[in-house]
Design a protein around this motif. Structure first.
Motif, mmCIF file in Angstrom:
data_model
loop_
_atom_site.group_PDB
_atom_site.id
_atom_site.type_symbol
_atom_site.label_atom_id
_atom_site.label_comp_id
_atom_site.label_asym_id
_atom_site.label_seq_id
_atom_site.Cartn_x
_atom_site.Cartn_y
_atom_site.Cartn_z
ATOM 1 N N ILE A 1 -3.138 4.102 -10.216
ATOM 2 C CA ILE A 1 -4.124 3.707 -9.206
ATOM 3 C C ILE A 1 -5.298 4.682 -9.212
ATOM 4 N N MET A 2 -4.998 5.974 -9.306
ATOM 5 C CA MET A 2 -6.037 6.998 -9.352
ATOM 6 C C MET A 2 -6.960 6.779 -10.559
ATOM 7 N N THR A 3 -6.378 6.461 -11.709
ATOM 8 C CA THR A 3 -7.161 6.235 -12.919
ATOM 9 C C THR A 3 -8.064 5.015 -12.770
ATOM 10 N N LEU A 4 -7.536 3.952 -12.172
ATOM 11 C CA LEU A 4 -8.318 2.727 -12.006
ATOM 12 C C LEU A 4 -9.428 2.885 -10.975
ATOM 13 N N SER A 5 -9.132 3.611 -9.898
ATOM 14 C CA SER A 5 -10.089 3.700 -8.777
ATOM 15 C C SER A 5 -11.089 4.841 -8.929
ATOM 16 N N GLY A 6 -10.719 5.885 -9.694
ATOM 17 C CA GLY A 6 -11.586 7.053 -9.812
ATOM 18 C C GLY A 6 -11.557 7.942 -8.584
ATOM 19 N N GLN A 7 -10.593 7.726 -7.698
ATOM 20 C CA GLN A 7 -10.503 8.533 -6.483
ATOM 21 C C GLN A 7 -9.948 9.930 -6.766
ATOM 22 N N GLU A 8 -10.324 10.860 -5.913
ATOM 23 C CA GLU A 8 -9.707 12.175 -5.930
ATOM 24 C C GLU A 8 -8.315 12.049 -5.316
ATOM 25 N N TYR A 9 -7.316 12.701 -5.930
ATOM 26 C CA TYR A 9 -5.944 12.615 -5.437
ATOM 27 C C TYR A 9 -5.617 13.813 -4.558
ATOM 28 N N VAL A 10 -4.894 13.534 -3.461
ATOM 29 C CA VAL A 10 -4.448 14.585 -2.545
ATOM 30 C C VAL A 10 -2.936 14.501 -2.431
ATOM 31 N N ASP A 11 -2.229 15.569 -2.732
ATOM 32 C CA ASP A 11 -0.766 15.559 -2.739
ATOM 33 C C ASP A 11 -0.202 15.814 -1.339
ATOM 34 N N VAL A 12 -0.672 15.023 -0.396
ATOM 35 C CA VAL A 12 -0.233 15.087 1.000
ATOM 36 C C VAL A 12 -0.185 13.649 1.503
ATOM 37 N N PRO B 1 -0.555 -1.969 -10.776
ATOM 38 C CA PRO B 1 -1.418 -1.070 -9.997
ATOM 39 C C PRO B 1 -2.753 -1.758 -9.711
ATOM 40 N N VAL B 2 -3.247 -1.598 -8.493
ATOM 41 C CA VAL B 2 -4.485 -2.267 -8.087
ATOM 42 C C VAL B 2 -5.425 -1.241 -7.453
ATOM 43 N N ALA B 3 -6.688 -1.318 -7.798
ATOM 44 C CA ALA B 3 -7.695 -0.433 -7.205
ATOM 45 C C ALA B 3 -8.740 -1.254 -6.480
ATOM 46 N N TYR C 1 0.864 -1.171 0.000
ATOM 47 C CA TYR C 1 0.000 0.000 0.000
ATOM 48 C C TYR C 1 0.910 1.234 0.000
ATOM 49 N N PRO C 2 1.187 1.824 -1.166
ATOM 50 C CA PRO C 2 2.142 2.943 -1.240
ATOM 51 C C PRO C 2 1.775 4.131 -0.355
ATOM 52 N N GLU C 3 0.482 4.312 -0.054
ATOM 53 C CA GLU C 3 0.093 5.430 0.812
ATOM 54 C C GLU C 3 0.627 5.243 2.236
ATOM 55 N N GLY C 4 0.920 4.005 2.622
ATOM 56 C CA GLY C 4 1.487 3.732 3.932
ATOM 57 C C GLY C 4 0.482 3.639 5.062
ATOM 58 N N THR C 5 -0.776 3.949 4.784
ATOM 59 C CA THR C 5 -1.825 3.902 5.796
ATOM 60 C C THR C 5 -3.174 3.905 5.090
ATOM 61 N N ARG C 6 -4.223 3.537 5.808
ATOM 62 C CA ARG C 6 -5.556 3.602 5.203
ATOM 63 C C ARG C 6 -5.957 5.048 4.988
ATOM 64 N N SER C 7 -6.668 5.288 3.904
ATOM 65 C CA SER C 7 -7.149 6.636 3.613
ATOM 66 C C SER C 7 -8.089 7.108 4.720
ATOM 67 N N PRO C 8 -7.887 8.316 5.231
ATOM 68 C CA PRO C 8 -8.765 8.808 6.302
ATOM 69 C C PRO C 8 -10.151 9.218 5.815
ATOM 70 N N ASP C 9 -10.312 9.414 4.505
ATOM 71 C CA ASP C 9 -11.613 9.900 4.038
ATOM 72 C C ASP C 9 -12.012 9.385 2.653
ATOM 73 N N GLY C 10 -11.352 8.343 2.166
ATOM 74 C CA GLY C 10 -11.732 7.771 0.881
ATOM 75 C C GLY C 10 -10.998 8.354 -0.308
ATOM 76 N N ARG C 11 -10.209 9.411 -0.096
ATOM 77 C CA ARG C 11 -9.411 9.957 -1.182
ATOM 78 C C ARG C 11 -8.080 9.216 -1.291
ATOM 79 N N LEU C 12 -7.384 9.405 -2.409
ATOM 80 C CA LEU C 12 -6.089 8.771 -2.636
ATOM 81 C C LEU C 12 -4.989 9.758 -2.245
ATOM 82 N N TYR C 13 -4.080 9.312 -1.378
ATOM 83 C CA TYR C 13 -3.047 10.206 -0.860
ATOM 84 C C TYR C 13 -1.676 9.912 -1.474
#
Length: 253
Positions: free
Chosen positions: A202-213, A149-151, A118-130
């Motif tokens: 991953i963003m393209t596959l999942s359709g999530q909003e990306y957050v650069d944080v 890449p997996v979504a 999980y490249p984000e290193g933690t679960r998303s706090p609000d459903g967005r991709l970090y």
């Protein structure tokens, strides 16, 4: 090893299939032999259950060391469960620990395993991709294995009697080949570029909003201040126009 297959085909797999009816797209993109990295978004504690259910091969995950250090009967059972489920303990408490985690992942890949990350290193706090951490790039460069890449996609619909039914779809994208960067391991710019390319897919596959944080940074601020993820992000992210410029982009080609 036997316990892993017991969990998958007897204890956890069948009930999960009946209740959630998980589906998969793109399974053919996962190699049937040899090492590869499965780089996924992370929305639920159940992600590590639903992804392997879609594959015939065993998937090894890097899990936080706390799952393996408990004492007494509970600690023994928890340690036995995560070990049998294909989890490898890693210490995430310091920079040196992070390096140890990377080396653990590299060893698994050199043994020909499928490594779930999980490249984000933690679960998303609000459903967005970090923002992704560059460890995944280090592992890919050091071993030369493809990154898939997996979504994880969750949807729910309300049933007539008021309950919600959650459906799960696991989408496996086309393998990403980073052989063009061979010999550039340790270059932070290259590793960041590779990580951003993975996050873009991953963003393209999942359709999530990306957050650069980093998601971990947001979680720490939320715990410290009681603010929502959106409120925390507003204090950390650049203005909207600049943030758009910093969104992950595909560097393929």
């Amino acid at each position: 090893m036997l316990f892993y297959w017991f969990l998958k085909f007897v204890a956890i797999g069948p009930p999960a299939r009946v209740v959630f009816r998980p589906k998969a797209d793109g399974v053919e993109n996962v190699p049937t032999t040899g090492a590869a990295i499965l780089a996924s978004n992370h929305l639920s504690a159940a992600d590590w259950v639903f992804m392997p259910l879609q594959l015939k091969r065993r998937v090894t995950f890097l899990a936080k060391a706390e799952y393996f250090t408990g004492t007494g009967v509970k600690g023994y059972l928890q340690r036995a469960f995560f070990t049998g489920a294909g989890q490898v303990p890693i210490d995430r408490s310091s920079a040196s620990a992070a390096e140890g985690a990377i080396q653990t992942g590299i060893r698994s890949l050199r043994e020909g395993q499928l490594l779930g990350i999980y490249p984000e290193g933690t679960r998303s706090p609000d459903g967005r991709l970090y923002r992704g951490k560059i460890g995944v790039a280090r592992m890919a460069l050091e071993t030369g294995v493809p990154v898939i890449p997996v979504a994880m996609c969750y949807s729910s619909r309300r049933l007539p009697f008021g309950k919600k039914l959650t459906r799960v779809t696991v989408v496996f994208g086309k393998p990403l080949d980073f052989s063009r960067y061979e010999g550039l391991g340790g270059d932070r710019f290259v590793e960041r570029s590779i990580t951003d390319e993975i996050m873009y897919e991953i963003m393209t596959l999942s359709g999530q909003e990306y957050v650069d944080v980093y998601g971990s940074t947001v979680k720490k601020s939320m715990d410290a201040t009681g603010a929502s993820a959106t409120e925390v992000i507003a204090t950390l992210q650049p203005p909207a126009t600049e943030a758009a410029d910093r969104a992950p982009t595909s560097l393929a080609g």
